[in-house]
Write a protein that holds these residues in place. Structure first.
Motif, short mmCIF file in Angstrom:
data_model
loop_
_atom_site.label_atom_id
_atom_site.label_comp_id
_atom_site.label_asym_id
_atom_site.label_seq_id
_atom_site.Cartn_x
_atom_site.Cartn_y
_atom_site.Cartn_z
N MET A 148 107.38 -18.66 15.01
CA MET A 148 106.81 -18.76 14.77
C MET A 148 106.70 -18.27 14.66
SD MET A 148 107.36 -21.21 14.65
CE MET A 148 107.31 -21.39 14.81
N LYS A 149 105.70 -14.27 15.23
CA LYS A 149 104.68 -15.17 15.13
C LYS A 149 103.56 -14.49 15.77
CE LYS A 149 107.22 -18.91 15.20
NZ LYS A 149 108.25 -18.99 15.56
N ALA A 162 107.47 -11.86 16.81
CA ALA A 162 106.10 -11.36 16.91
C ALA A 162 106.09 -10.00 16.24
CB ALA A 162 105.66 -11.25 18.37
N HIS A 195 101.41 -14.39 16.99
CA HIS A 195 102.57 -14.79 16.28
C HIS A 195 102.18 -14.80 14.85
CE1 HIS A 195 106.15 -16.33 18.17
NE2 HIS A 195 106.47 -15.78 17.06
N SER A 196 101.08 -14.60 14.60
CA SER A 196 100.55 -14.93 13.33
C SER A 196 99.56 -13.91 12.90
CB SER A 196 99.89 -16.27 13.41
OG SER A 196 99.22 -16.41 14.60
N SER A 249 105.96 -15.35 11.04
CA SER A 249 104.80 -14.50 11.31
C SER A 249 104.11 -14.17 9.99
CB SER A 249 105.24 -13.20 12.00
OG SER A 249 104.15 -12.34 12.21
N SER A 272 105.11 -15.37 21.42
CA SER A 272 103.93 -14.98 20.66
C SER A 272 103.18 -13.87 21.38
CB SER A 272 103.01 -16.19 20.47
OG SER A 272 101.85 -15.87 19.76
N VAL A 309 102.18 -20.46 19.72
CA VAL A 309 101.24 -19.49 19.16
C VAL A 309 100.21 -19.22 20.24
CG1 VAL A 309 99.42 -19.07 17.46
CG2 VAL A 309 101.54 -20.17 16.75
N GLU A 318 108.36 -23.81 19.50
CA GLU A 318 107.60 -22.62 19.11
C GLU A 318 106.25 -22.61 19.81
OE1 GLU A 318 107.41 -19.73 18.70
OE2 GLU A 318 107.93 -19.35 16.62
N SER A 345 102.58 -20.28 12.54
CA SER A 345 101.81 -19.06 12.42
C SER A 345 100.40 -19.42 11.97
CB SER A 345 102.47 -18.10 11.43
OG SER A 345 102.00 -16.79 11.59
N ASN A 400 102.53 -12.69 16.48
CA ASN A 400 101.60 -11.63 16.62
C ASN A 400 100.30 -12.17 17.13
OD1 ASN A 400 102.85 -12.68 14.51
ND2 ASN A 400 102.30 -11.22 13.26
N LEU A 414 104.63 -13.62 4.38
CA LEU A 414 105.00 -13.88 5.76
C LEU A 414 106.45 -13.52 5.98
CD1 LEU A 414 106.82 -16.72 5.65
CD2 LEU A 414 104.56 -17.75 5.43
#
Length: 498
Positions: free
Chosen positions: A1-2, A186, A5-6, A70, A263, A335, A333, A438, A3, A88
């Motif tokens: 997924m991803k 991530a 995750h996203s 991500s 994540s 998040v 996954e 994400s 910070n 992404l």
């Protein structure tokens, strides 16, 4: 997924004090769930899009879909007409491997995105059902080891690289390359990234250019053991390799059930990683007893030296098959929403376009709350004591609370976008493996708590026009499984930047 995750870290000055799940979730309606005093709302799909199955990357090899994702939130822009653009990162796994594994070079793809969502609940115009996401492959980088040499998707096949410097024991293929089966990413604000894998199961940190910088080994209880020693083989030998003996580990992660979800928390302080299903000693030797998996919470203050600070049992969802047998949906996954809460995508296997089965029995995004769970980090369960022998959880351990949030198989919601779950098993039947998520803001001042939740599949490189490792191939099953993006609009109070 991803910070998240996203979310990249500059945007993670997020006030989460009010976002604390204190009790198991209670469903209010089909589209919302309440945990503590926070209600999350699923407004349904708002866009769908594809990348063709035969897409090639800049190395001339078949593009490999999404085991991890991500969104680059710094690039995300809302246009005046209500559309969006940005980019992404999409992480493929170990390459096309219908029979054994190959010397595929692990890599990371950058994808440019144009998003034109419909209003929640609306139906796209005829002929435009799956053009709400326009995705274009923009770049690809290779992931190398700490010395700059190629890594590989080949099964480690009983091989290891001895610890050297700050690097621990690593999975090594017979050709001398470090073996990676990447599953989650991530991305950090400085361009470096954490990537988790299945072989280890390890967490690696890579530079922005793809150079391995560090490797984090999990607790001993997760390391795959055979004949009294760590053995990273996954029973997918490459050409000329021999299968491991025994084929399955006696303890530790099950074959191909590594750190599937990972994540970074929105405040950037913690990294959460979750094993795909229970370890062998905890019931992971059977699809019906593998329910009690683990979430590892690492302090990320020192990015080069992650520190395990918490560990919890996460009970995976169960469902019944057509014969009434109870099975466990492995997670694919996560998040992170806070240090104690995360979204978790879980699914069944063997059903969907590209494989034999047609109708999925379980694909869902759930909310996990570990705030009241027993912390087992550093306990006997991280060493040589089984946590859930034969799948029965030790009575001294309280697991996390898990509640359903989004039913990916919702037939009415799928139909608005020309999709379905089940027969006919054609390209509009969802494919088997949904493994990437994400999250990014809708950037609407009237909806400060609304986000787009991107979900993508891992297409297993299935195409009839494939090319990898110097050779053309036709994927098993005769299908061309596109990379697909599904976008949900969700309300998550407390995540908006202050």
């Amino acid at each position: 997924m991803k910070n998240v995750h996203s979310m990249t870290l500059p945007l993670l000055s997020v006030a989460l004090a009010t976002f604390v799940f204190a009790a198991p979730a209670a469903a209010l309606a089909d589209n919302s769930v309440t945990v503590g005093n926070v209600t999350l709302v699923n407004k349904g799909r708002v866009a769908v899009g594809r990348i063709p199955a035969n897409q090639r990357d800049k190395f001339g090899e078949t593009f490999g879909s999404g085991s991890g994702m991500s969104i680059d939130t710094k690039s995300w822009v809302r246009n005046a007409d209500g559309s969006y653009k940005g980019s992404l990162w999409l992480l493929p796994d170990r390459g096309y491997n219908a029979v054994g594994t190959t010397d595929f070079r692990p890599r990371l793809n950058t994808v440019e995105i144009q998003l034109t969502p419909v209003a929640p609940g609306a139906t796209p115009p005829a002929g435009k059902e799956q053009s709400g996401v326009v995705a274009k492959l923009a770049d690809t980088i290779l992931l190398t080891d700490n010395k700059g040499a190629d890594t590989t998707g080949l099964d480690p096949a009983n091989g290891t690289r001895h610890p050297e410097g700050s690097m621990p024991l690593l999975p090594q293929a017979p050709n001398g390359k470090i073996s990676l089966d990447n599953e989650a990413i991530a991305r950090l604000s400085d361009g470096t990234m954490f990537i988790s894998d299945e072989y280890g199961p390890y967490i690696y940190r890579f530079s922005a250019t793809g150079l391995m910088m560090s490797a984090t080994q999990p607790p001993a209880a997760l390391l795959p053991m055979r004949n009294g020693a760590v053995n990273f083989a996954s029973n997918n030998p490459g050409p000329g390799e021999t299968a491991p003996d025994p084929k399955d580990p006696t303890s530790g992660r099950q074959n191909n059930q590594g750190l599937e979800g990972m994540s970074m928390t929105p405040d950037g302080k913690f990294l959460i990683a979750v094993l795909q299903s229970a370890t062998r000693q905890d019931g992971g030797d059977s699809s019906s007893t593998r329910q009690n998996t683990r979430a590892l919470i690492y302090d990320a203050a020192d990015l080069a030296h992650l520190k395990l600070v918490h560990e919890y049992v996460v009970p995976l969802p169960v469902f019944k098959d057509d014969k009434g047998k109870t099975l466990v949906a492995a997670q694919s996954e996560i998040v992170a929403l806070s240090p104690t809460n995360f979204l978790m995508l879980a699914r069944d296997s063997g059903n969907g376009y590209g494989v034999k089965g047609d109708k999925s029995l379980y694909r869902s995004i759930n909310i996990v709350d570990v705030s009241a769970a027993t912390d087992i980090a550093g306990s006997k369960f991280d060493a040589d004591t089984a946590l859930a022998p034969k799948g029965v959880l030790d009575p001294s351990v309280k697991p996390a609370a898990v509640s359903q949030f989004i039913d990916i198989n919702d037939s009415a919601d799928l139909a608005r976008f020309g999709l379905h779950n089940g027969a006919p098993n054609d390209r509009n039947n969802l494919s088997e493996k949904w493994e990437a998520m994400s999250l990014v803001s809708v950037q609407d001042p009237k909806l400060p708590d609304d986000y787009f939740l991107f979900v993508a599949n891992d297409n297993d490189f299935l195409t009839q026009d494939g090319f990898q490792v110097g050779a053309a191939y036709k994927g098993d099953g005769g299908g061309d499984v596109d990379t697909m993006f599904q976008v949900f609009q969700v309300t998550i109070p407390g995540l908006s930047a202050k």
